[in-house]
Design a protein around this motif. Structure first.
Motif, PDB file in Angstrom:
ATOM      1  N   GLY A 281       8.847 -19.690  -7.323  1.00 26.11           N
ATOM      2  CA  GLY A 281      10.273 -19.098  -7.447  1.00 26.11           C
ATOM      3  C   GLY A 281      10.759 -18.511  -8.474  1.00 26.11           C
ATOM      4  N   VAL A 282       9.947 -18.271  -9.605  1.00 24.69           N
ATOM      5  CA  VAL A 282      10.464 -17.671 -10.785  1.00 24.69           C
ATOM      6  C   VAL A 282      11.288 -16.501 -10.463  1.00 24.69           C
ATOM      7  CG1 VAL A 282       9.965 -16.726 -12.957  1.00 24.69           C
ATOM      8  CG2 VAL A 282       8.906 -18.897 -12.223  1.00 24.69           C
ATOM      9  N   ASP A 283      12.452 -16.098 -11.323  1.00 27.08           N
ATOM     10  CA  ASP A 283      13.230 -15.153 -11.041  1.00 27.08           C
ATOM     11  C   ASP A 283      12.753 -13.796 -11.632  1.00 27.08           C
ATOM     12  OD1 ASP A 283      15.613 -16.670  -9.519  1.00 27.08           O
ATOM     13  OD2 ASP A 283      15.132 -17.791 -11.526  1.00 27.08           O
ATOM     14  N   GLU A 284      12.065 -13.931 -12.888  1.00 28.83           N
ATOM     15  CA  GLU A 284      11.915 -12.988 -13.756  1.00 28.83           C
ATOM     16  C   GLU A 284      10.499 -12.935 -14.389  1.00 28.83           C
ATOM     17  OE1 GLU A 284      14.981 -11.785 -16.766  1.00 28.83           O
ATOM     18  OE2 GLU A 284      13.420 -11.851 -18.059  1.00 28.83           O
ATOM     19  N   TRP A 285       9.633 -11.963 -14.480  1.00 25.50           N
ATOM     20  CA  TRP A 285       8.756 -11.872 -15.311  1.00 25.50           C
ATOM     21  C   TRP A 285       9.336 -11.122 -16.597  1.00 25.50           C
ATOM     22  CZ3 TRP A 285       4.303 -10.116 -11.625  1.00 25.50           C
ATOM     23  CH2 TRP A 285       4.078 -10.965 -10.608  1.00 25.50           C
ATOM     24  N   ALA A 286       8.961 -11.973 -17.715  1.00 25.85           N
ATOM     25  CA  ALA A 286       9.205 -11.557 -19.192  1.00 25.85           C
ATOM     26  C   ALA A 286       8.440 -10.356 -19.605  1.00 25.85           C
ATOM     27  CB  ALA A 286       9.128 -12.546 -20.167  1.00 25.85           C
ATOM     28  N   SER A 296      -1.341  -7.313  -3.565  1.00 24.83           N
ATOM     29  CA  SER A 296      -0.578  -8.301  -2.485  1.00 24.83           C
ATOM     30  C   SER A 296       0.424  -9.403  -3.220  1.00 24.83           C
ATOM     31  CB  SER A 296      -1.815  -9.269  -1.755  1.00 24.83           C
ATOM     32  OG  SER A 296      -2.550  -9.874  -2.932  1.00 24.83           O
ATOM     33  N   LEU A 297       0.035  -9.835  -4.577  1.00 25.41           N
ATOM     34  CA  LEU A 297       0.870 -10.530  -5.218  1.00 25.41           C
ATOM     35  C   LEU A 297       2.080  -9.844  -5.680  1.00 25.41           C
ATOM     36  CD1 LEU A 297      -1.398 -12.683  -7.806  1.00 25.41           C
ATOM     37  CD2 LEU A 297      -0.410 -13.328  -5.382  1.00 25.41           C
ATOM     38  N   LEU A 298       2.033  -8.515  -6.180  1.00 25.73           N
ATOM     39  CA  LEU A 298       2.894  -7.628  -6.413  1.00 25.73           C
ATOM     40  C   LEU A 298       4.215  -7.602  -5.279  1.00 25.73           C
ATOM     41  CD1 LEU A 298       1.507  -4.891  -8.677  1.00 25.73           C
ATOM     42  CD2 LEU A 298       2.679  -6.797  -9.337  1.00 25.73           C
ATOM     43  N   LYS A 299       3.520  -7.429  -3.984  1.00 28.33           N
ATOM     44  CA  LYS A 299       4.399  -7.340  -2.833  1.00 28.33           C
ATOM     45  C   LYS A 299       5.051  -8.671  -2.682  1.00 28.33           C
ATOM     46  CE  LYS A 299       1.738  -4.080   0.028  1.00 28.33           C
ATOM     47  NZ  LYS A 299       1.034  -3.715   1.191  1.00 28.33           N
ATOM     48  N   GLN A 300       4.473  -9.772  -2.857  1.00 29.83           N
ATOM     49  CA  GLN A 300       5.213 -11.084  -2.685  1.00 29.83           C
ATOM     50  C   GLN A 300       6.316 -11.081  -3.921  1.00 29.83           C
ATOM     51  OE1 GLN A 300       2.635 -14.822  -2.399  1.00 29.83           O
ATOM     52  NE2 GLN A 300       1.204 -13.545  -1.957  1.00 29.83           N
ATOM     53  N   ALA A 301       5.951 -10.620  -4.761  1.00 36.06           N
ATOM     54  CA  ALA A 301       6.939 -10.885  -6.027  1.00 36.06           C
ATOM     55  C   ALA A 301       8.238  -9.929  -5.734  1.00 36.06           C
ATOM     56  CB  ALA A 301       6.552 -10.373  -7.375  1.00 36.06           C
ATOM     57  N   VAL A 302       7.847  -8.553  -5.222  1.00 32.84           N
ATOM     58  CA  VAL A 302       9.046  -7.882  -4.835  1.00 32.84           C
ATOM     59  C   VAL A 302      10.070  -8.454  -3.814  1.00 32.84           C
ATOM     60  CG1 VAL A 302       9.566  -5.300  -3.603  1.00 32.84           C
ATOM     61  CG2 VAL A 302       8.018  -5.717  -5.647  1.00 32.84           C
ATOM     62  N   ALA A 303       9.222  -8.987  -2.668  1.00 29.31           N
ATOM     63  CA  ALA A 303       9.924  -9.605  -1.521  1.00 29.31           C
ATOM     64  C   ALA A 303      10.813 -10.677  -1.955  1.00 29.31           C
ATOM     65  CB  ALA A 303       9.023 -10.147  -0.583  1.00 29.31           C
ATOM     66  N   ALA A 329       6.688  -0.128  -9.261  1.00 25.58           N
ATOM     67  CA  ALA A 329       7.581   0.772  -8.905  1.00 25.58           C
ATOM     68  C   ALA A 329       7.467   1.160  -7.666  1.00 25.58           C
ATOM     69  CB  ALA A 329       7.549   1.888 -10.025  1.00 25.58           C
ATOM     70  N   ALA A 330       6.152   1.638  -7.135  1.00 28.38           N
ATOM     71  CA  ALA A 330       6.252   2.178  -6.041  1.00 28.38           C
ATOM     72  C   ALA A 330       6.322   1.267  -4.800  1.00 28.38           C
ATOM     73  CB  ALA A 330       4.599   2.508  -5.566  1.00 28.38           C
ATOM     74  N   LEU A 331       6.330  -0.237  -5.206  1.00 28.84           N
ATOM     75  CA  LEU A 331       6.411  -0.935  -4.045  1.00 28.84           C
ATOM     76  C   LEU A 331       7.906  -1.320  -3.839  1.00 28.84           C
ATOM     77  CD1 LEU A 331       3.524  -3.545  -4.818  1.00 28.84           C
ATOM     78  CD2 LEU A 331       3.865  -2.188  -2.745  1.00 28.84           C
ATOM     79  N   GLY A 332       8.867  -0.573  -4.795  1.00 25.95           N
ATOM     80  CA  GLY A 332      10.324  -0.771  -4.905  1.00 25.95           C
ATOM     81  C   GLY A 332      10.655  -1.789  -5.918  1.00 25.95           C
ATOM     82  N   GLY A 333       9.680  -2.570  -6.805  1.00 23.04           N
ATOM     83  CA  GLY A 333      10.102  -3.292  -7.724  1.00 23.04           C
ATOM     84  C   GLY A 333      11.018  -2.904  -8.611  1.00 23.04           C
ATOM     85  N   GLU A 334      11.917  -3.667  -9.181  1.00 19.65           N
ATOM     86  CA  GLU A 334      12.862  -3.449 -10.377  1.00 19.65           C
ATOM     87  C   GLU A 334      12.564  -3.553 -11.531  1.00 19.65           C
ATOM     88  OE1 GLU A 334      17.542  -4.011 -11.780  1.00 19.65           O
ATOM     89  OE2 GLU A 334      17.139  -3.989  -9.419  1.00 19.65           O
ATOM     90  N   LEU A 335      12.280  -2.478 -12.611  1.00 17.09           N
ATOM     91  CA  LEU A 335      11.958  -2.640 -13.840  1.00 17.09           C
ATOM     92  C   LEU A 335      13.048  -2.460 -14.791  1.00 17.09           C
ATOM     93  CD1 LEU A 335       9.521  -2.758 -15.586  1.00 17.09           C
ATOM     94  CD2 LEU A 335       9.237  -0.239 -15.404  1.00 17.09           C
ATOM     95  N   LEU A 336      13.395  -3.432 -15.745  1.00 15.80           N
ATOM     96  CA  LEU A 336      14.300  -3.352 -16.671  1.00 15.80           C
ATOM     97  C   LEU A 336      13.809  -3.241 -18.034  1.00 15.80           C
ATOM     98  CD1 LEU A 336      16.233  -6.781 -15.173  1.00 15.80           C
ATOM     99  CD2 LEU A 336      16.951  -4.197 -14.995  1.00 15.80           C
ATOM    100  N   TYR A 337      14.851  -2.918 -18.951  1.00 14.42           N
ATOM    101  CA  TYR A 337      14.163  -2.466 -20.221  1.00 14.42           C
ATOM    102  C   TYR A 337      14.310  -3.694 -21.269  1.00 14.42           C
ATOM    103  CZ  TYR A 337      14.909  -0.489 -25.087  1.00 14.42           C
ATOM    104  OH  TYR A 337      14.689  -0.153 -26.381  1.00 14.42           O
TER     105      TYR A 337
END
Length: 435
Positions: A281-286, A296-303, A329-337
């Motif tokens: 349940g980590v909130d952010e990937w550094a 499949s893993l990226l989808k889980q993270a986005v969810a 990005a295509a899966l709707g994941g948020e990318l921060l600076y």
């Protein structure tokens, strides 16, 4: 004796009158100085953290944005006016992945180059400070890792890492970090050996980041390498495997952090670390992961509403970086600076190349990347006014000549920088006071 007493009394009265006079003069000077701290900024364009606006000016009073409105409606304000001409006013940028303290990077250098807030992730622990004419500095404190886990084999543990072996020890460490001022908890889930990563050996360049071709790396090349060698890291992975925190301990860290209103960010670069982070349940990937991560893993993270801090510039040599960014990005994941200031070839301020990689790899628009470095970053830090130019926001402001929407590179050289309403850099004409 009576004469002497009268003399003492008169002397005392004169001293009191002189003190009152000094205080009155000082108060007047302070009042005048406070009035002059109120500034009205005019420019051709204003990016308010969300959108570009024209015919818009920004009024700053007592270190805050007091009003943002049309130039005509603000002309009557009896304050210092700075007319920036054909320029763009923006919120100061927020750098979510820096190592200033550990690498002894001068904070004033970073501030003068457009970053007004940084989050130092993996360094000495301290309370938040700055933002009063100085760089605002937030910290995670040392990285929580497994015994002899990353980054201890490379950098030791002094002021950069702390090892834990049990859930109880992990929870106590989280509490200690929060008491010391940590705004986020960072964990390492890094076995090492990823080809192209600056922390791994045998990746083809000796310094962190990239070589003299900086700024000209083609993401298509990374995608081509990814397609040809999707498991090129496997052989080196076995040679450089560092121990990882087990899932139960990471889960305990996340639980303890959430109980104390803190999020957890994880240094990950490959599949195993990503899977542990998702399960715990980590909130952010550094970082955007260096190796290819299955969709499949990226989808889980986005969810799970995970956010990723890009550091695409630092990791641009990784074979999986472009594909991961595109899929995320295509899966709707948020990318921060976050550009990982302190790496040798990363600018000590705003990194335009990071913004360009966000556009090229993740197919984001120019407004998207500007928001990722300003308003969205402030929201991510639970400081929703930070990174915006709206009423009551901290007056952390930069201005550049021209339009950054047409040339992101100009952001690296701001001609005006304000921190909490205090002018740090002003290369424009001298301001004048309206009558």
């Amino acid at each position: 004796m009576m004469k002497y007493m009268r003399f003492r009394l008169i002397s005392h009265m004169m001293s009191c009158l002189l003190l009152i006079l000094i205080i009155s003069i000082s108060s007047g000077a302070v009042a005048e100085e406070t009035e002059h701290e109120s500034v009205l900024l005019h420019a051709a364009r204003v990016f308010d953290g969300y959108n570009i606006r024209t015919n818009t000016s920004v009024l700053v009073i007592n270190g805050r944005v007091a009003r943002i409105d049309t130039r005509e409606s603000l002309e009557s304000s009896h304050v210092k006016i700075i007319d920036l001409g054909d320029s763009t006013i923006l919120p100061g940028f927020i750098e979510l992945h820096a190592h200033l303290s550990f690498q002894n990077i001068p904070a004033d250098t970073v501030l003068k180059h457009g970053i007004t807030t940084i989050r130092d992730v993996g360094g000495p622990l301290h309370k938040p400070y700055g933002g009063d004419g100085a760089l605002r500095v937030l910290t995670s404190g040392p990285i929580i890792t497994a015994p002899n886990g990353y980054p201890i084999p490379m950098l030791g543990d002094t002021n950069i890492a702390t090892a834990v072996s049990t859930e109880e020890e992990a929870r106590a460490t989280v509490r200690d970090l929060i008491r010391g001022g940590a705004v986020v908890i960072k964990v390492a889930l890094e076995p090492g050996g990823e080809a192209g990563a600056p922390w791994s050996s045998g990746h083809g360049h000796s310094s962190h980041g990239h070589d003299s071709s900086h700024g000209h790396h083609d993401p298509a090349v990374a995608e081509h390498a990814e397609a040809r060698h999707p498991h090129a890291h496997d052989s080196s992975h076995a040679k450089h495997a560092w121990p990882l925190l087990p899932e139960n301990i990471v889960r305990a860290i996340v639980d303890e952090a959430h109980k104390n209103n803190r999020q957890v960010t994880a240094h990950i670069a490959e599949v195993k670390g990503a899977q542990i982070a998702i399960n715990a349940g980590v909130d952010e990937w550094a970082h955007m992961p260096c190796n290819v991560i299955p969709e499949s893993l990226l989808k889980q993270a986005v969810a799970q509403n995970v956010k990723i801090v890009g550091t695409l510039d630092t990791l641009s040599k990784c074979s999986g970086i472009a594909g991961n960014a595109r899929n995320w990005a295509a899966l709707g994941g948020e990318l921060l600076y976050g550009a990982e200031i302190a790496h040798p070839d990363i600018p000590r301020g705003i990194d335009a190349q990071e913004l360009m990689y966000m556009m090229q790899m993740a197919k984001l628009g120019v407004m998207d990347v500007l928001r990722a470095a300003t308003s969205k970053a402030g929201q991510h830090l639970s400081l929703p006014l930070l990174g915006t130019l709206q009423k009551d926001a901290p007056a952390d402001i930069i201005a550049v000549r021209g339009d950054p929407a047409h040339n992101l590179k100009i952001l690296e050289y701001p001609d005006l920088v304000m921190s909490d309403g205090r002018i740090v850099v002003n290369n424009f004409k001298k301001p004048h006071v309206s009558p």
